[in-house]
Each structure stands twice: as structure tokens, then as C-alpha cells.
Design a protein around this motif. Structure first.
Motif, PDB file in Angstrom:
ATOM      1  N   LEU A  12      68.256  81.441  75.021  1.00 38.84           N
ATOM      2  CA  LEU A  12      69.072  82.940  76.115  1.00 38.84           C
ATOM      3  C   LEU A  12      68.146  83.369  76.498  1.00 38.84           C
ATOM      4  CD1 LEU A  12      71.550  82.994  77.753  1.00 38.84           C
ATOM      5  CD2 LEU A  12      72.719  84.547  75.043  1.00 38.84           C
ATOM      6  N   ALA A  13      67.385  84.077  76.066  1.00 36.41           N
ATOM      7  CA  ALA A  13      66.438  85.285  76.353  1.00 36.41           C
ATOM      8  C   ALA A  13      65.644  84.862  77.932  1.00 36.41           C
ATOM      9  CB  ALA A  13      65.684  85.885  74.862  1.00 36.41           C
ATOM     10  N   GLY A  14      64.976  83.587  76.626  1.00 31.07           N
ATOM     11  CA  GLY A  14      63.701  83.082  78.448  1.00 31.07           C
ATOM     12  C   GLY A  14      64.639  83.033  79.488  1.00 31.07           C
ATOM     13  N   TYR A  31      58.228  76.894  78.687  1.00 28.51           N
ATOM     14  CA  TYR A  31      57.590  75.950  77.905  1.00 28.51           C
ATOM     15  C   TYR A  31      59.078  76.186  76.166  1.00 28.51           C
ATOM     16  CZ  TYR A  31      53.013  75.439  79.907  1.00 28.51           C
ATOM     17  OH  TYR A  31      53.150  75.525  81.875  1.00 28.51           O
ATOM     18  N   GLU A  32      58.734  74.869  75.816  1.00 26.68           N
ATOM     19  CA  GLU A  32      59.807  74.579  75.189  1.00 26.68           C
ATOM     20  C   GLU A  32      59.425  73.979  73.592  1.00 26.68           C
ATOM     21  OE1 GLU A  32      63.466  76.640  73.898  1.00 26.68           O
ATOM     22  OE2 GLU A  32      62.471  75.106  72.103  1.00 26.68           O
ATOM     23  N   LYS A  33      59.715  74.198  72.738  1.00 27.25           N
ATOM     24  CA  LYS A  33      59.249  73.268  71.446  1.00 27.25           C
ATOM     25  C   LYS A  33      59.674  72.566  71.164  1.00 27.25           C
ATOM     26  CE  LYS A  33      59.360  76.072  67.447  1.00 27.25           C
ATOM     27  NZ  LYS A  33      58.587  76.787  66.206  1.00 27.25           N
ATOM     28  N   GLY A  39      67.875  77.077  73.389  1.00 28.43           N
ATOM     29  CA  GLY A  39      67.626  77.746  71.395  1.00 28.43           C
ATOM     30  C   GLY A  39      69.048  77.945  70.692  1.00 28.43           C
ATOM     31  N   ASN A  40      69.727  78.739  70.122  1.00 25.77           N
ATOM     32  CA  ASN A  40      69.998  78.105  68.659  1.00 25.77           C
ATOM     33  C   ASN A  40      72.366  77.982  69.730  1.00 25.77           C
ATOM     34  OD1 ASN A  40      68.059  78.575  67.278  1.00 25.77           O
ATOM     35  ND2 ASN A  40      69.066  80.014  66.349  1.00 25.77           N
ATOM     36  N   MET A  41      72.573  78.353  70.321  1.00 33.02           N
ATOM     37  CA  MET A  41      73.952  78.231  71.143  1.00 33.02           C
ATOM     38  C   MET A  41      74.104  76.351  71.832  1.00 33.02           C
ATOM     39  SD  MET A  41      73.884  79.872  74.561  1.00 33.02           S
ATOM     40  CE  MET A  41      72.426  79.488  76.003  1.00 33.02           C
ATOM     41  N   GLY A  55      75.861  76.460  63.979  1.00 37.06           N
ATOM     42  CA  GLY A  55      76.219  77.301  63.917  1.00 37.06           C
ATOM     43  C   GLY A  55      77.189  77.931  65.622  1.00 37.06           C
ATOM     44  N   PRO A  56      78.416  77.744  65.353  1.00 36.59           N
ATOM     45  CA  PRO A  56      79.459  78.642  65.987  1.00 36.59           C
ATOM     46  C   PRO A  56      79.626  79.997  67.150  1.00 36.59           C
ATOM     47  CG  PRO A  56      79.957  79.402  63.202  1.00 36.59           C
ATOM     48  CD  PRO A  56      79.027  78.295  63.241  1.00 36.59           C
ATOM     49  N   HIS A  57      79.484  79.006  67.978  1.00 37.66           N
ATOM     50  CA  HIS A  57      79.293  80.029  69.730  1.00 37.66           C
ATOM     51  C   HIS A  57      80.107  80.474  69.790  1.00 37.66           C
ATOM     52  CE1 HIS A  57      74.840  79.938  67.460  1.00 37.66           C
ATOM     53  NE2 HIS A  57      74.598  80.773  68.213  1.00 37.66           N
ATOM     54  N   VAL A  58      80.272  81.617  70.063  1.00 33.40           N
ATOM     55  CA  VAL A  58      81.635  81.942  70.973  1.00 33.40           C
ATOM     56  C   VAL A  58      81.073  83.472  72.054  1.00 33.40           C
ATOM     57  CG1 VAL A  58      83.844  83.499  71.863  1.00 33.40           C
ATOM     58  CG2 VAL A  58      83.372  81.191  69.449  1.00 33.40           C
ATOM     59  N   PHE A  59      81.280  83.206  73.362  1.00 30.65           N
ATOM     60  CA  PHE A  59      80.874  84.752  74.268  1.00 30.65           C
ATOM     61  C   PHE A  59      81.931  85.031  74.066  1.00 30.65           C
ATOM     62  CE2 PHE A  59      78.639  81.504  77.117  1.00 30.65           C
ATOM     63  CZ  PHE A  59      76.955  81.634  76.983  1.00 30.65           C
ATOM     64  N   VAL A 217      57.599  71.037  74.022  1.00 35.65           N
ATOM     65  CA  VAL A 217      55.613  71.642  74.676  1.00 35.65           C
ATOM     66  C   VAL A 217      55.280  73.126  72.593  1.00 35.65           C
ATOM     67  CG1 VAL A 217      54.015  72.921  75.206  1.00 35.65           C
ATOM     68  CG2 VAL A 217      55.213  71.410  76.239  1.00 35.65           C
ATOM     69  N   ASP A 218      54.855  73.061  72.098  1.00 36.63           N
ATOM     70  CA  ASP A 218      54.727  73.886  71.363  1.00 36.63           C
ATOM     71  C   ASP A 218      53.565  75.287  72.154  1.00 36.63           C
ATOM     72  OD1 ASP A 218      53.756  76.208  69.311  1.00 36.63           O
ATOM     73  OD2 ASP A 218      53.361  74.842  67.821  1.00 36.63           O
ATOM     74  N   ALA A 219      54.572  76.484  72.100  1.00 35.17           N
ATOM     75  CA  ALA A 219      53.664  77.141  73.124  1.00 35.17           C
ATOM     76  C   ALA A 219      52.319  77.923  72.759  1.00 35.17           C
ATOM     77  CB  ALA A 219      54.364  78.744  73.857  1.00 35.17           C
ATOM     78  N   GLY A 354      63.691  88.898  72.646  1.00 36.77           N
ATOM     79  CA  GLY A 354      64.876  87.966  72.280  1.00 36.77           C
ATOM     80  C   GLY A 354      64.807  88.180  70.356  1.00 36.77           C
ATOM     81  N   ARG A 355      65.647  87.531  69.744  1.00 37.20           N
ATOM     82  CA  ARG A 355      65.809  87.529  68.337  1.00 37.20           C
ATOM     83  C   ARG A 355      64.584  87.389  67.545  1.00 37.20           C
ATOM     84  NH1 ARG A 355      67.263  83.282  64.621  1.00 37.20           N
ATOM     85  NH2 ARG A 355      65.959  81.350  66.182  1.00 37.20           N
ATOM     86  N   LEU A 356      64.203  86.749  68.239  1.00 43.99           N
ATOM     87  CA  LEU A 356      62.538  86.842  66.874  1.00 43.99           C
ATOM     88  C   LEU A 356      61.768  87.095  66.945  1.00 43.99           C
ATOM     89  CD1 LEU A 356      63.060  82.531  67.318  1.00 43.99           C
ATOM     90  CD2 LEU A 356      63.315  84.101  65.049  1.00 43.99           C
ATOM     91  N   TYR A 361      69.518  90.703  64.748  1.00 47.06           N
ATOM     92  CA  TYR A 361      70.781  90.376  64.814  1.00 47.06           C
ATOM     93  C   TYR A 361      70.985  90.749  66.609  1.00 47.06           C
ATOM     94  CZ  TYR A 361      74.308  87.310  65.408  1.00 47.06           C
ATOM     95  OH  TYR A 361      75.256  86.683  65.569  1.00 47.06           O
ATOM     96  N   TYR A 362      70.521  90.011  67.325  1.00 45.25           N
ATOM     97  CA  TYR A 362      71.802  90.047  68.595  1.00 45.25           C
ATOM     98  C   TYR A 362      72.637  89.070  68.569  1.00 45.25           C
ATOM     99  CZ  TYR A 362      67.308  92.586  70.754  1.00 45.25           C
ATOM    100  OH  TYR A 362      66.175  93.140  71.452  1.00 45.25           O
ATOM    101  N   ASN A 363      74.019  89.360  69.235  1.00 40.91           N
ATOM    102  CA  ASN A 363      75.078  88.754  69.707  1.00 40.91           C
ATOM    103  C   ASN A 363      74.383  88.243  71.024  1.00 40.91           C
ATOM    104  OD1 ASN A 363      76.770  88.513  67.732  1.00 40.91           O
ATOM    105  ND2 ASN A 363      77.424  90.574  68.202  1.00 40.91           N
ATOM    106  N   MET A 364      74.797  87.342  71.184  1.00 37.56           N
ATOM    107  CA  MET A 364      74.819  87.071  73.023  1.00 37.56           C
ATOM    108  C   MET A 364      74.570  87.969  73.875  1.00 37.56           C
ATOM    109  SD  MET A 364      75.552  82.666  72.740  1.00 37.56           S
ATOM    110  CE  MET A 364      77.589  82.772  72.249  1.00 37.56           C
ATOM    111  N   ASP A 365      75.856  88.382  74.627  1.00 36.37           N
ATOM    112  CA  ASP A 365      75.873  89.611  74.730  1.00 36.37           C
ATOM    113  C   ASP A 365      74.893  90.413  75.046  1.00 36.37           C
ATOM    114  OD1 ASP A 365      76.918  90.237  72.542  1.00 36.37           O
ATOM    115  OD2 ASP A 365      79.029  91.675  73.431  1.00 36.37           O
TER     116      ASP A 365
END
Ligand code: FAD
Length: 383
Positions: A12-14, A31-33, A39-41, A55-59, A217-219, A354-356, A361-365
Motif C-alpha cells: 500500500l505504501a509503495g 520492484y516487488e520481490k 503487499g499484505n492485503m 490475514g484478514p483485512h478490512v478498510f 525482483v528482489d530490489a 511503510g510498516r517495515l 504497526y500501521y493500519n491501512m489508513d
């Protein structure tokens, strides 16, 4: 074309940053590995049911701008997340509410306890188990002890892999017990699912003539550090990095600690497995929660698909690597993160988000808001 940017990570961040930079006339390559975007959603079809791999995601958000941004790329399906917890074989709403009291007490005792709670916490919508544990009233206190012993302590011990006796109630400060019959998990102004799923939403988000996506691709194989610059394929170009900050800097100060999860997906030959999309099982051994995807959102089928959530440790150097899910935030880990952050700031064309990268820990918003902020900084800087 204005300028060229590299975004590392199609989460989401990217995606939000790539879109904002592209809208301003810049050319962006993501580039996404992993072999997929979002991502995680990320979600995908399993046996005809849309399931979420990580894992379960809801906006859910209270922010009008975030809502407007997301719904520019998808139609929102209003959704209310419901969760229950099974205690001594009884499935009760989670967060706990007045129904929980009705289920575990006789009618008269339940009326008495609810009256006492209203008197002890006047006008409050919720109270934490920590507050209730220190209540003066013995009935309130013993109810809090019951919930702490049968749920919070066991669930938290499994999630963080510590002995239940080591769980200090003060870590549960933010977990609410509702002083009403409200039975929804979130209480935000907006709560919804994207009508065609999260992967489709993401596809729309990055669907722009100025954005190119390279999967698998691993950047890090393309990045090197020379003096005060980051080089991508030997060229100096602005890099927006949304992966793990310690990995970017070759773990030079050591690994940042995370908890991980494993999801065990099962197809079951029944139309419904549990009352709500999410159910916590604090007293079961080996797993914490089960998500039933036919309820998230409602999908009709003769069978159902569930995912058992199994807490795991994380180590970046283990051969069979798991995913980073929850940053373990302690004084030591924050000090370690600060060292990495200062080191990263020495490179004038490296931007973290981004979270990493932020070790948060960020929620999507929250991640959307952060990515909007960073996009603006980048565009202003250029100006
Ligand atoms: C179990 C769980 C449930 C959640 N549920 C919700 C919810 O219901 N609602 C909510 O608002 N939030 C939820 N969240 C939070 C949500 O997942 C995050 O807010 C979101 O994933 C953050 O997006 P991101 O872009 O920062 O990270 P990510 O989605 O992780 O994206 C980072 C991307 O970078 C890629 N990457 C990393 N390193 C490299 C590299 N070297 N080269 C190329 N690519 C790389 C990764 O593969 C990944 O795709 C949940 C989190 C968890 C753990």
C-alpha cells in the motif's frame, strides 16, 4: 516526463506514493520481490472463495481524505467486522460487551453487574480490563479477573510466545470492554471492503501510464551504497524503499525483532463453520484465531474456507523464512531502529516509508496518510 523514481515494494505504501508521483508527471518503476502485487492485503480465489493470504483485512478509517482516496479506485461494500471469542465452550462477542455478562451470569447478577459498571464508569463507552482489575468494587474486579484469566492472558501468551504467568495486565491497556451491546469490532466512521477485492483495488491504484511494475525482483540485488548516494543498477536515482530497514542496511547493527504468523487454510464441506468472520480461541492450544472467508464479505457457496492463525517467531536468517508481521516494540528495539534510521538518513536520494521501513504497526489508513505525506515531501523537495 519530469523525473524518474524507483519504488521498492508493491504494498500500500509503495502504491500510494507511486500513484502520486505518476500523477505529477513523473516516471515510476515499482520492484516487488513477491510474485504478486498489493503487499499484505493481497487476496486471491481459493476454491471459488476470495481469501486473504496474509490475514484478514478490512478498510476502516475516520479520515474523509483517506476514504475519498480509496474509493477513487474501488466501490466500497459497507461491512461491519464481527468477532467472537470462545470461552469454556461459549461463543461471546469480542470485544466483550453486555451480552458477555448475560451469557456468563444469572439474570439478576447480570443486571446488578451492568448497573455497577454504569455507576463506576459514567458516560464511558468502554473500559479497559486493566482499569477494571483495579476497580474498588469486588464484583467488577472479579469479572475482570475472569476475563483476564480465561481470555486476555492466554491469548496474549500464545500470540507473543511467553508463559501466561509472565503476562503483565498493563500490556493490555488498549483492549476495550464495551459498556453496551455494541457487537462490532471497529467503531470508525467508514468501514468497508473493496467490491472486487484488495488485489483488484491495487491494480486500479497503480493503473497509470507512468507506472511500471516488475514482480519477482528482489530490489536489494540492484541496490548499492556509494558515499552519500544509493545506486540502483549503478545509477543515481531517487529510491523510495518500503521493505525492512535492517535488511536494506545488511543487518549491520543486528536484526529488528518481529512476531510472525502462519495461516493454515482449510476447505470445509459445510456452509458455515462459526458465527462470525473472526473467532478467537484463547483456550485452544497451537492457534489463536480462525477467519472464515465466506463471511468476509458474505460469499455464498455450499462449502466454506477458513484460515487458522498460528503465531510464530521470526528470524531473517532462518532458511525457511516466515513473514514479518508485528514489530516487537521495546526500548532496545526502538534504539536499534533509531540507529538504522540515522544511518539511512545519510543517503540523500533514499526515502523510507511503510510498516517495515518505519518499524511500526500501521493500519491501512495510517499507511495511506503517511504515504501521502511522504509523496508531498518528495514533490515539494523537487520543486
Ligand atoms: C494479520 C494482520 C491483519 C491486518 N488487518 C488489517 C485490517 O483489517 N485493517 C487495516 O487497516 N490494517 C490491517 N493490517 C495492517 C496492514 O497489513 C498494513 O497497514 C499494510 O500492509 C502496510 O502496507 P505496507 O506497504 O507498509 O507494507 P506491505 O503490505 O508489507 O508491503 C511491503 C512490500 O514490500 C515488498 N518488499 C520488501 N522488501 C523488498 C525487496 N527487497 N525488493 C522488492 N520488494 C520488497 C514486500 O514483499 C511487500 O509486498 C493488518 C496486519 C496484520 C499483520
Amino acid at each position: 516526463m519530469n523525473k524518474e523514481y524507483i519504488v521498492v515494494g508493491a504494498g500500500l505504501a509503495g502504491g500510494v506514493i507511486a500513484r502520486n508521483l505518476a500523477e505529477a508527471g513523473n516516471s515510476v518503476t515499482i520492484y516487488e520481490k513477491r510474485s504478486h502485487m498489493a503487499g499484505n492485503m493481497y487476496d486471491f480465489q481459493m476454491d471459488g472463495i476470495l481469501v486473504q493470504k496474509y490475514g484478514p483485512h478490512v478498510f476502516h478509517t475516520n479520515d474523509d481524505n483517506v476514504y475519498d482516496f480509496i474509493t477513487h479506485y474501488c466501490n466500497p461494500i459497507p461491512f461491519k467486522t464481527k468477532c467472537e471469542a470462545v470461552i469454556d465452550g461459549i461463543s461471546t462477542p469480542s470485544p466483550f460487551n453486555y451480552k458477555t455478562i448475560d451469557q456468563f451470569f444469572s439474570k439478576d447478577d447480570a443486571i446488578k453487574l451492568k448497573k455497577k459498571l454504569e455507576k463506576a464508569y459514567p458516560g464511558q463507552k468502554a473500559v479497559t480490563v486493566v482499569e477494571m482489575l483495579s476497580a474498588e468494587d469486588d464484583d467488577i474486579k472479579s469479572y475482570a479477573e475472569f476475563l483476564f484469566e480465561k481470555d486476555y492472558k492466554l491469548y496474549t501468551a500464545k500470540q507473543w510466545e511467553v508463559d501466561p504467568s509472565e503476562i503483565d495486565p498493563s500490556v493490555l491497556k488498549r483492549v476495550p470492554i464495551l459498556l453496551s451491546y455494541r457487537d462490532t469490532y471497529f467503531d470508525d466512521k467508514y468501514e468497508f471492503m473493496p467490491d472486487r477485492g484488495f488485489e483488484f483495488f491495487y491494480r486500479e491504484l497503480i493503473n497509470h501510464e507512468n507506472i511500471r511494475l516488475e514482480l519477482s525482483v528482489d530490489a536489494l540485488q540492484h541496490i548499492e551504497f556509494v558515499e552519500k548516494h544509493v545506486l540502483f543498477d549503478k545509477r543515481i536515482v531517487d529510491v523510495i524503499y518500503t521493505g525492512a530497514i535492517d535488511e536494506l542496511l545488511s543487518f549491520k547493527y543486528g536484526e529488528l525483532p518481529y512476531r510472525s504468523l502462519e495461516f493454515d487454510f482449510k476447505r470445509l464441506e459445510c456452509s458455515s463453520f462459526q458465527n462470525t468472520a473472526l473467532v478467537a480461541y484463547p483456550q485452544e492450544v497451537g492457534f489463536t484465531r480462525v477467519t472464515e472467508y465466506t463471511k468476509m464479505p458474505e460469499q455464498s457457496a455450499n462449502h466454506t474456507v477458513v484460515a487458522y492463525e498460528i503465531p510464530r517467531g521470526f528470524s531473517a536468517t532462518e532458511a525457511n523464512q516466515t513473514e514479518r508481521y508485528y514489530p516487537i516494540l521495546t526500548e532496545d528495539s526502538m534504539a536499534l531502529y533509531n540507529k538504522y534510521h540515522s544511518c539511512a538518513q545519510e543517503y540523500d536520494n533514499l526515502i523510507l516509508c511503510g510498516r517495515l521501513a518505519d518499524f511500526k504497526y500501521y493500519n491501512m489508513d495510517q499507511v495511506i496518510l503517511r504515504a501521502m505525506e511522504i509523496s508531498e515531501e518528495i514533490l515539494n523537495r523537487k520543486g
